[in-house]
Scaffold this motif. Structure first.
Motif, PDB file in Angstrom:
ATOM      1  N   ASN A  51       0.825  -1.225   0.000  1.00 52.96           N
ATOM      2  CA  ASN A  51       0.000   0.000   0.000  1.00 52.96           C
ATOM      3  C   ASN A  51       0.852   1.264   0.000  1.00 52.96           C
ATOM      4  OD1 ASN A  51      -2.461  -1.320  -0.090  1.00 52.96           O
ATOM      5  ND2 ASN A  51      -2.543  -1.544   2.120  1.00 52.96           N
ATOM      6  N   ASN A  52       1.775   1.323  -0.946  1.00 56.78           N
ATOM      7  CA  ASN A  52       2.668   2.469  -0.997  1.00 56.78           C
ATOM      8  C   ASN A  52       3.156   2.683  -2.428  1.00 56.78           C
ATOM      9  OD1 ASN A  52       4.200   4.606  -0.017  1.00 56.78           O
ATOM     10  ND2 ASN A  52       4.969   3.432   1.717  1.00 56.78           N
ATOM     11  N   VAL A  53       3.853   3.781  -2.635  1.00 54.01           N
ATOM     12  CA  VAL A  53       4.525   4.053  -3.905  1.00 54.01           C
ATOM     13  C   VAL A  53       6.015   4.185  -3.625  1.00 54.01           C
ATOM     14  CG1 VAL A  53       2.554   5.221  -4.962  1.00 54.01           C
ATOM     15  CG2 VAL A  53       4.231   6.554  -3.712  1.00 54.01           C
ATOM     16  N   ASP A  54       6.829   3.909  -4.626  1.00 52.53           N
ATOM     17  CA  ASP A  54       8.270   4.140  -4.514  1.00 52.53           C
ATOM     18  C   ASP A  54       8.534   5.512  -5.115  1.00 52.53           C
ATOM     19  OD1 ASP A  54      11.018   4.245  -4.622  1.00 52.53           O
ATOM     20  OD2 ASP A  54      11.241   2.167  -5.280  1.00 52.53           O
ATOM     21  N   LYS A  55       8.718   6.505  -4.250  1.00 58.95           N
ATOM     22  CA  LYS A  55       8.891   7.887  -4.710  1.00 58.95           C
ATOM     23  C   LYS A  55      10.176   8.087  -5.499  1.00 58.95           C
ATOM     24  CE  LYS A  55       6.025   9.598  -1.003  1.00 58.95           C
ATOM     25  NZ  LYS A  55       5.911  10.303   0.242  1.00 58.95           N
ATOM     26  N   ASP A  56      11.105   7.113  -5.417  1.00 61.04           N
ATOM     27  CA  ASP A  56      12.357   7.195  -6.165  1.00 61.04           C
ATOM     28  C   ASP A  56      12.250   6.584  -7.561  1.00 61.04           C
ATOM     29  OD1 ASP A  56      13.679   8.436  -4.015  1.00 61.04           O
ATOM     30  OD2 ASP A  56      14.118   6.485  -3.095  1.00 61.04           O
ATOM     31  N   LYS A  57      11.075   6.017  -7.896  1.00 60.71           N
ATOM     32  CA  LYS A  57      10.914   5.362  -9.192  1.00 60.71           C
ATOM     33  C   LYS A  57       9.663   5.869  -9.912  1.00 60.71           C
ATOM     34  CE  LYS A  57      13.266   1.065  -8.057  1.00 60.71           C
ATOM     35  NZ  LYS A  57      13.120  -0.392  -7.937  1.00 60.71           N
ATOM     36  N   PRO A  58       9.686   7.135 -10.369  1.00 57.60           N
ATOM     37  CA  PRO A  58       8.521   7.615 -11.133  1.00 57.60           C
ATOM     38  C   PRO A  58       8.424   6.891 -12.475  1.00 57.60           C
ATOM     39  CG  PRO A  58      10.294   9.224 -11.195  1.00 57.60           C
ATOM     40  CD  PRO A  58      10.737   8.127 -10.259  1.00 57.60           C
ATOM     41  N   LEU A  59       7.190   6.714 -12.950  1.00 57.81           N
ATOM     42  CA  LEU A  59       6.998   6.130 -14.279  1.00 57.81           C
ATOM     43  C   LEU A  59       7.355   7.183 -15.319  1.00 57.81           C
ATOM     44  CD1 LEU A  59       3.628   4.312 -13.552  1.00 57.81           C
ATOM     45  CD2 LEU A  59       5.881   3.272 -13.779  1.00 57.81           C
ATOM     46  N   PRO A  60       7.959   6.794 -16.421  1.00 55.35           N
ATOM     47  CA  PRO A  60       8.487   7.769 -17.379  1.00 55.35           C
ATOM     48  C   PRO A  60       7.459   8.656 -18.067  1.00 55.35           C
ATOM     49  CG  PRO A  60       8.659   5.541 -18.252  1.00 55.35           C
ATOM     50  CD  PRO A  60       8.210   5.419 -16.823  1.00 55.35           C
ATOM     51  N   GLY A  61       6.224   8.225 -18.201  1.00 61.68           N
ATOM     52  CA  GLY A  61       5.262   9.003 -18.973  1.00 61.68           C
ATOM     53  C   GLY A  61       4.554  10.110 -18.222  1.00 61.68           C
ATOM     54  N   GLY A  62       4.629  10.112 -16.894  1.00 60.71           N
ATOM     55  CA  GLY A  62       3.875  11.100 -16.122  1.00 60.71           C
ATOM     56  C   GLY A  62       2.378  10.886 -16.284  1.00 60.71           C
ATOM     57  N   PRO A  84      -1.888  16.855  -8.730  1.00 62.63           N
ATOM     58  CA  PRO A  84      -1.412  15.494  -8.472  1.00 62.63           C
ATOM     59  C   PRO A  84      -0.308  15.068  -9.430  1.00 62.63           C
ATOM     60  CG  PRO A  84      -3.813  15.572  -8.575  1.00 62.63           C
ATOM     61  CD  PRO A  84      -3.307  16.896  -9.055  1.00 62.63           C
ATOM     62  N   ASP A  85       0.565  14.172  -8.938  1.00 61.86           N
ATOM     63  CA  ASP A  85       1.608  13.601  -9.787  1.00 61.86           C
ATOM     64  C   ASP A  85       1.463  12.083  -9.882  1.00 61.86           C
ATOM     65  OD1 ASP A  85       2.412  12.853  -7.267  1.00 61.86           O
ATOM     66  OD2 ASP A  85       4.380  13.797  -7.372  1.00 61.86           O
ATOM     67  N   GLN A  86       0.340  11.545  -9.371  1.00 58.11           N
ATOM     68  CA  GLN A  86       0.060  10.114  -9.453  1.00 58.11           C
ATOM     69  C   GLN A  86      -1.411   9.935  -9.777  1.00 58.11           C
ATOM     70  OE1 GLN A  86      -1.813   7.674  -7.647  1.00 58.11           O
ATOM     71  NE2 GLN A  86      -0.808   5.906  -8.527  1.00 58.11           N
ATOM     72  N   LEU A  87      -1.702   8.980 -10.662  1.00 61.81           N
ATOM     73  CA  LEU A  87      -3.072   8.713 -11.085  1.00 61.81           C
ATOM     74  C   LEU A  87      -3.268   7.202 -11.159  1.00 61.81           C
ATOM     75  CD1 LEU A  87      -5.820   9.628 -12.367  1.00 61.81           C
ATOM     76  CD2 LEU A  87      -4.640   9.620 -14.572  1.00 61.81           C
ATOM     77  N   THR A  88      -4.295   6.709 -10.496  1.00 60.57           N
ATOM     78  CA  THR A  88      -4.687   5.305 -10.583  1.00 60.57           C
ATOM     79  C   THR A  88      -6.076   5.255 -11.189  1.00 60.57           C
ATOM     80  OG1 THR A  88      -3.389   4.666  -8.639  1.00 60.57           O
ATOM     81  CG2 THR A  88      -5.172   3.188  -9.287  1.00 60.57           C
ATOM     82  N   ILE A  89      -6.224   4.479 -12.250  1.00 62.04           N
ATOM     83  CA  ILE A  89      -7.516   4.324 -12.913  1.00 62.04           C
ATOM     84  C   ILE A  89      -7.953   2.880 -12.742  1.00 62.04           C
ATOM     85  CG2 ILE A  89      -8.749   4.414 -15.111  1.00 62.04           C
ATOM     86  CD1 ILE A  89      -6.749   6.571 -15.991  1.00 62.04           C
ATOM     87  N   ASN A  90      -9.157   2.689 -12.204  1.00 57.03           N
ATOM     88  CA  ASN A  90      -9.743   1.365 -12.024  1.00 57.03           C
ATOM     89  C   ASN A  90     -10.913   1.209 -12.983  1.00 57.03           C
ATOM     90  OD1 ASN A  90      -8.528   0.143  -9.414  1.00 57.03           O
ATOM     91  ND2 ASN A  90      -8.996   2.254  -8.850  1.00 57.03           N
ATOM     92  N   GLN A  91     -10.968   0.101 -13.676  1.00 54.73           N
ATOM     93  CA  GLN A  91     -12.117  -0.231 -14.520  1.00 54.73           C
ATOM     94  C   GLN A  91     -12.731  -1.507 -13.932  1.00 54.73           C
ATOM     95  OE1 GLN A  91     -11.643  -2.071 -18.412  1.00 54.73           O
ATOM     96  NE2 GLN A  91     -13.009  -0.505 -19.260  1.00 54.73           N
ATOM     97  N   TYR A  92     -13.942  -1.369 -13.365  1.00 57.13           N
ATOM     98  CA  TYR A  92     -14.616  -2.489 -12.729  1.00 57.13           C
ATOM     99  C   TYR A  92     -15.478  -3.246 -13.723  1.00 57.13           C
ATOM    100  CZ  TYR A  92     -13.046  -0.853  -8.232  1.00 57.13           C
ATOM    101  OH  TYR A  92     -12.248  -0.491  -7.182  1.00 57.13           O
ATOM    102  N   GLU A  93     -15.569  -4.564 -13.537  1.00 60.23           N
ATOM    103  CA  GLU A  93     -16.461  -5.387 -14.346  1.00 60.23           C
ATOM    104  C   GLU A  93     -17.902  -5.028 -13.996  1.00 60.23           C
ATOM    105  OE1 GLU A  93     -15.517  -9.455 -13.548  1.00 60.23           O
ATOM    106  OE2 GLU A  93     -13.465  -9.263 -14.277  1.00 60.23           O
ATOM    107  N   PRO A  94     -18.844  -5.187 -14.944  1.00 59.13           N
ATOM    108  CA  PRO A  94     -20.251  -4.890 -14.645  1.00 59.13           C
ATOM    109  C   PRO A  94     -20.724  -5.655 -13.409  1.00 59.13           C
ATOM    110  CG  PRO A  94     -19.950  -5.276 -16.988  1.00 59.13           C
ATOM    111  CD  PRO A  94     -18.639  -5.611 -16.333  1.00 59.13           C
ATOM    112  N   GLY A  95     -21.462  -4.956 -12.558  1.00 60.02           N
ATOM    113  CA  GLY A  95     -21.987  -5.566 -11.345  1.00 60.02           C
ATOM    114  C   GLY A  95     -21.048  -5.513 -10.158  1.00 60.02           C
ATOM    115  N   HIS A  96     -19.833  -5.023 -10.356  1.00 59.75           N
ATOM    116  CA  HIS A  96     -18.874  -4.927  -9.257  1.00 59.75           C
ATOM    117  C   HIS A  96     -18.641  -3.466  -8.921  1.00 59.75           C
ATOM    118  CE1 HIS A  96     -17.924  -9.183  -9.033  1.00 59.75           C
ATOM    119  NE2 HIS A  96     -18.091  -9.182 -10.347  1.00 59.75           N
ATOM    120  N   ARG A  97     -18.125  -3.239  -7.725  1.00 60.40           N
ATOM    121  CA  ARG A  97     -17.942  -1.876  -7.249  1.00 60.40           C
ATOM    122  C   ARG A  97     -16.694  -1.792  -6.393  1.00 60.40           C
ATOM    123  NH1 ARG A  97     -19.376  -1.840  -1.826  1.00 60.40           N
ATOM    124  NH2 ARG A  97     -20.745  -3.502  -1.165  1.00 60.40           N
TER     125      ARG A  97
END
Length: 198
Positions: A51-62, A84-97
């Protein structure tokens, strides 16, 4: 803070169409398949195992460019204090939340933004006393618990949005959660201890 219709229907469509769920071949982000959902990370990868990020390893694309104008608008309108400098996108299956969980705020700044696109939002967050630090939904979907910086936990009826109970604790409440059977409530504190309410 809950802001309804914070993006227009045109912006919503643009944001949804900007997400390419085909396999990432240029390694500008990280994509994973988890139970009942797909996840993409931009800026930094969120590691679910700790449950964390590695602040020393940013992804190259931003962050994707299309999100820049939306975030800039929110910054100018006072909805957020920092871009923000971090983005998480979740795509849930139909019927899930989104399942009951506690957002990890220690890996980030004070602000965590949640934006729901492509379907109706089925939950309601009610205003509680103090600055909220944690929130979780009971497994039976009946109760929302909100903890704040004053170490008060408020239990709210998910249907009526009315407070069912409020409890002040004599210790720093860092995290809250129910067990899967919905008969125990856990609180973690600043001393590394877990308290259990039955």
């Amino acid at each position: 803070m809950v802001v309804e219709e914070i993006v227009s229907s045109d912006d919503e469509k643009m944001l949804l169409e900007s997400i390419n769920w085909s396999e990432d071949t240029d390694y500008q982000n990280v994509q994973k398949s988890l139970k009942h959902r797909r996840v993409k990370h931009f800026g930094y990868e969120f590691h679910y195992e700790n449950n964390n990020v590695d602040k020393d390893k940013p992804l190259p694309g931003g962050l994707p460019d299309v999100w820049g104008s939306i975030l800039e608008k929110w910054l100018n309108e006072g909805f957020i204090k920092h871009k923000p400098d971090q983005l998480t996108i979740n795509q849930y299956e139909p019927g899930h939340r989104i399942p009951a969980h506690i957002d990890t705020h220690s890996a980030f700044e004070d602000e965590i933004i949640s934006l729901s696109l492509g379907s109706e939002v089925f939950y309601h967050l009610s205003s509680q006393k103090g600055k909220n630090t944690s929130i979780c939904w009971s497994p039976d979907g009946q109760t929302i618990a909100v903890g704040n910086k004053d170490d008060v936990v408020t239990f709210t009826d998910a249907k009526t949005h009315c407070s069912k109970a409020e409890e002040q604790f004599k210790f720093e409440v860092n995290g809250i959660s129910w067990n899967n059977d919905n008969n125990m409530f856990f609180l973690t504190n600043g001393n590394g201890c877990i308290s259990i309410l039955r």
